[in-house]
Design a protein around this motif. Structure first.
Motif, PDB file in Angstrom:
ATOM      1  N   VAL A   4       0.847  -1.185   0.000  1.00 51.46           N
ATOM      2  CA  VAL A   4       0.000   0.000   0.000  1.00 51.46           C
ATOM      3  C   VAL A   4       0.885   1.239   0.000  1.00 51.46           C
ATOM      4  N   THR A   5       0.630   2.119  -0.971  1.00 45.83           N
ATOM      5  CA  THR A   5       1.361   3.371  -1.039  1.00 45.83           C
ATOM      6  C   THR A   5       0.393   4.532  -0.865  1.00 45.83           C
ATOM      7  N   LEU A   6       0.913   5.649  -0.407  1.00 48.32           N
ATOM      8  CA  LEU A   6       0.116   6.858  -0.217  1.00 48.32           C
ATOM      9  C   LEU A   6       0.585   7.923  -1.194  1.00 48.32           C
ATOM     10  N   ARG A   7      -0.372   8.720  -1.640  1.00 46.84           N
ATOM     11  CA  ARG A   7      -0.053   9.853  -2.502  1.00 46.84           C
ATOM     12  C   ARG A   7      -1.147  10.900  -2.344  1.00 46.84           C
ATOM     13  N   ASN A   8      -0.852  12.118  -2.792  1.00 46.58           N
ATOM     14  CA  ASN A   8      -1.829  13.194  -2.724  1.00 46.58           C
ATOM     15  C   ASN A   8      -2.920  13.000  -3.770  1.00 46.58           C
ATOM     16  N   TYR A   9      -4.103  13.461  -3.414  1.00 48.56           N
ATOM     17  CA  TYR A   9      -5.276  13.421  -4.291  1.00 48.56           C
ATOM     18  C   TYR A   9      -5.066  14.329  -5.495  1.00 48.56           C
ATOM     19  N   ASP A  10      -5.514  13.880  -6.644  1.00 47.05           N
ATOM     20  CA  ASP A  10      -5.490  14.636  -7.887  1.00 47.05           C
ATOM     21  C   ASP A  10      -6.917  14.605  -8.442  1.00 47.05           C
ATOM     22  N   THR A  11      -7.585  15.758  -8.462  1.00 44.41           N
ATOM     23  CA  THR A  11      -8.995  15.812  -8.847  1.00 44.41           C
ATOM     24  C   THR A  11      -9.255  15.149 -10.198  1.00 44.41           C
ATOM     25  N   ALA A  12      -8.485  15.492 -11.196  1.00 46.79           N
ATOM     26  CA  ALA A  12      -8.734  14.954 -12.537  1.00 46.79           C
ATOM     27  C   ALA A  12      -8.582  13.436 -12.574  1.00 46.79           C
ATOM     28  N   ARG A  13      -7.625  12.939 -11.823  1.00 50.78           N
ATOM     29  CA  ARG A  13      -7.330  11.502 -11.846  1.00 50.78           C
ATOM     30  C   ARG A  13      -8.211  10.706 -10.877  1.00 50.78           C
ATOM     31  N   ASP A  14      -8.561  11.315  -9.752  1.00 48.79           N
ATOM     32  CA  ASP A  14      -9.107  10.554  -8.629  1.00 48.79           C
ATOM     33  C   ASP A  14     -10.571  10.779  -8.274  1.00 48.79           C
ATOM     34  N   GLU A  15     -11.184  11.835  -8.774  1.00 46.01           N
ATOM     35  CA  GLU A  15     -12.530  12.170  -8.284  1.00 46.01           C
ATOM     36  C   GLU A  15     -13.521  11.020  -8.441  1.00 46.01           C
ATOM     37  N   GLU A  16     -13.655  10.474  -9.624  1.00 43.47           N
ATOM     38  CA  GLU A  16     -14.665   9.433  -9.839  1.00 43.47           C
ATOM     39  C   GLU A  16     -14.374   8.191  -8.996  1.00 43.47           C
ATOM     40  N   ALA A  17     -13.113   7.791  -8.919  1.00 48.22           N
ATOM     41  CA  ALA A  17     -12.758   6.613  -8.119  1.00 48.22           C
ATOM     42  C   ALA A  17     -13.022   6.858  -6.638  1.00 48.22           C
ATOM     43  N   VAL A  51     -13.111  19.085  -1.040  1.00 50.10           N
ATOM     44  CA  VAL A  51     -11.888  19.214  -1.836  1.00 50.10           C
ATOM     45  C   VAL A  51     -11.227  20.588  -1.643  1.00 50.10           C
ATOM     46  N   PRO A  52     -11.968  21.690  -1.655  1.00 46.20           N
ATOM     47  CA  PRO A  52     -11.297  22.983  -1.488  1.00 46.20           C
ATOM     48  C   PRO A  52     -10.722  23.222  -0.080  1.00 46.20           C
ATOM     49  N   GLN A  53     -11.230  22.524   0.929  1.00 47.32           N
ATOM     50  CA  GLN A  53     -10.841  22.817   2.307  1.00 47.32           C
ATOM     51  C   GLN A  53      -9.940  21.767   2.938  1.00 47.32           C
ATOM     52  N   ALA A  54      -9.751  20.640   2.290  1.00 38.73           N
ATOM     53  CA  ALA A  54      -9.060  19.527   2.943  1.00 38.73           C
ATOM     54  C   ALA A  54      -7.842  19.081   2.147  1.00 38.73           C
ATOM     55  N   THR A  55      -6.928  18.495   2.872  1.00 32.59           N
ATOM     56  CA  THR A  55      -5.868  17.725   2.252  1.00 32.59           C
ATOM     57  C   THR A  55      -6.396  16.302   2.154  1.00 32.59           C
ATOM     58  N   ILE A  56      -6.299  15.729   0.974  1.00 35.48           N
ATOM     59  CA  ILE A  56      -6.820  14.376   0.738  1.00 35.48           C
ATOM     60  C   ILE A  56      -5.646  13.494   0.332  1.00 35.48           C
ATOM     61  N   VAL A  57      -5.519  12.382   1.028  1.00 30.12           N
ATOM     62  CA  VAL A  57      -4.451  11.432   0.738  1.00 30.12           C
ATOM     63  C   VAL A  57      -5.086  10.117   0.300  1.00 30.12           C
ATOM     64  N   ILE A  58      -4.583   9.600  -0.791  1.00 31.89           N
ATOM     65  CA  ILE A  58      -5.083   8.366  -1.405  1.00 31.89           C
ATOM     66  C   ILE A  58      -4.178   7.205  -1.015  1.00 31.89           C
ATOM     67  N   ALA A  59      -4.786   6.066  -0.692  1.00 28.20           N
ATOM     68  CA  ALA A  59      -4.045   4.815  -0.498  1.00 28.20           C
ATOM     69  C   ALA A  59      -4.276   3.960  -1.738  1.00 28.20           C
ATOM     70  N   GLU A  60      -3.195   3.436  -2.283  1.00 25.20           N
ATOM     71  CA  GLU A  60      -3.279   2.591  -3.464  1.00 25.20           C
ATOM     72  C   GLU A  60      -2.626   1.247  -3.200  1.00 25.20           C
ATOM     73  N   ALA A  61      -3.172   0.219  -3.812  1.00 26.26           N
ATOM     74  CA  ALA A  61      -2.586  -1.123  -3.800  1.00 26.26           C
ATOM     75  C   ALA A  61      -2.997  -1.803  -5.092  1.00 26.26           C
ATOM     76  N   LEU A  62      -2.096  -2.553  -5.644  1.00 26.21           N
ATOM     77  CA  LEU A  62      -2.390  -3.289  -6.870  1.00 26.21           C
ATOM     78  C   LEU A  62      -2.921  -2.368  -7.958  1.00 26.21           C
ATOM     79  N   ALA A  63      -2.327  -1.156  -8.044  1.00 28.63           N
ATOM     80  CA  ALA A  63      -2.670  -0.151  -9.062  1.00 28.63           C
ATOM     81  C   ALA A  63      -4.116   0.329  -8.988  1.00 28.63           C
TER      82      ALA A  63
END
Length: 150
Positions: A4-17, A51-63
């Protein structure tokens, strides 16, 4: 857990997921609540307030996205901790909470439904304490106000 890796949220890439993961996870947690019926409202909340007020961190595993945490660092409020049900109990939430604590080292606050024993036990294990009671303005359910301080 090293998968499991962590990364910052990217609206264009991550919103729907992120929105789909939120829906699937909350439907599993509370099958008696019609989250699909609230989905358009949640999309607006996500886009316009969180989204405008928070820092969002995504956890990813197995792409794939397997979780996320949102921290409103100005208020120290942890609004969402979401982990895909098939990844429950293997440390994803613990990794996300550790990152939330790093982002807000002076402390965190959150609300958790009083009938969500699993979440309450998790937060207590992570050092949060119940500091008050209230109601969720959207669901009407009783909540515990919980707080973590270093």
């Amino acid at each position: 857990m090293s998968l499991v890796t962590l990364r910052n949220y990217d609206t264009a890439r991550d919103e729907e997921a992120a929105l789909a993961l939120w829906l699937r996870t909350w439907q599993k947690t509370y099958p008696d609540i019609d989250f699909a019926g609230r989905f358009d409202w949640w999309r607006r909340q996500w886009r316009d307030h969180l989204v405008p007020q928070a820092t969002i961190v995504i956890a990813e595993a197995l792409a794939q996205m397997v979780g996320f945490v949102t921290v409103e660092c100005g208020t120290r409020y942890l609004d969402q901790l979401v982990v895909a049900p098939e990844f429950w109990g293997i440390g994803v939430a613990t990794k996300l909470i550790a990152e939330a604590k790093r982002l807000s080292p002076e402390g965190l606050n959150l609300d958790v439904n009083t009938d969500n024993a699993r979440a309450i036990a998790f937060y207590k294990k992570e050092g949060f304490m119940i500091v008050g009671e209230g109601f969720n303005a959207f669901s009407g359910r009783q909540v515990h106000h919980m707080s973590w301080r270093p």
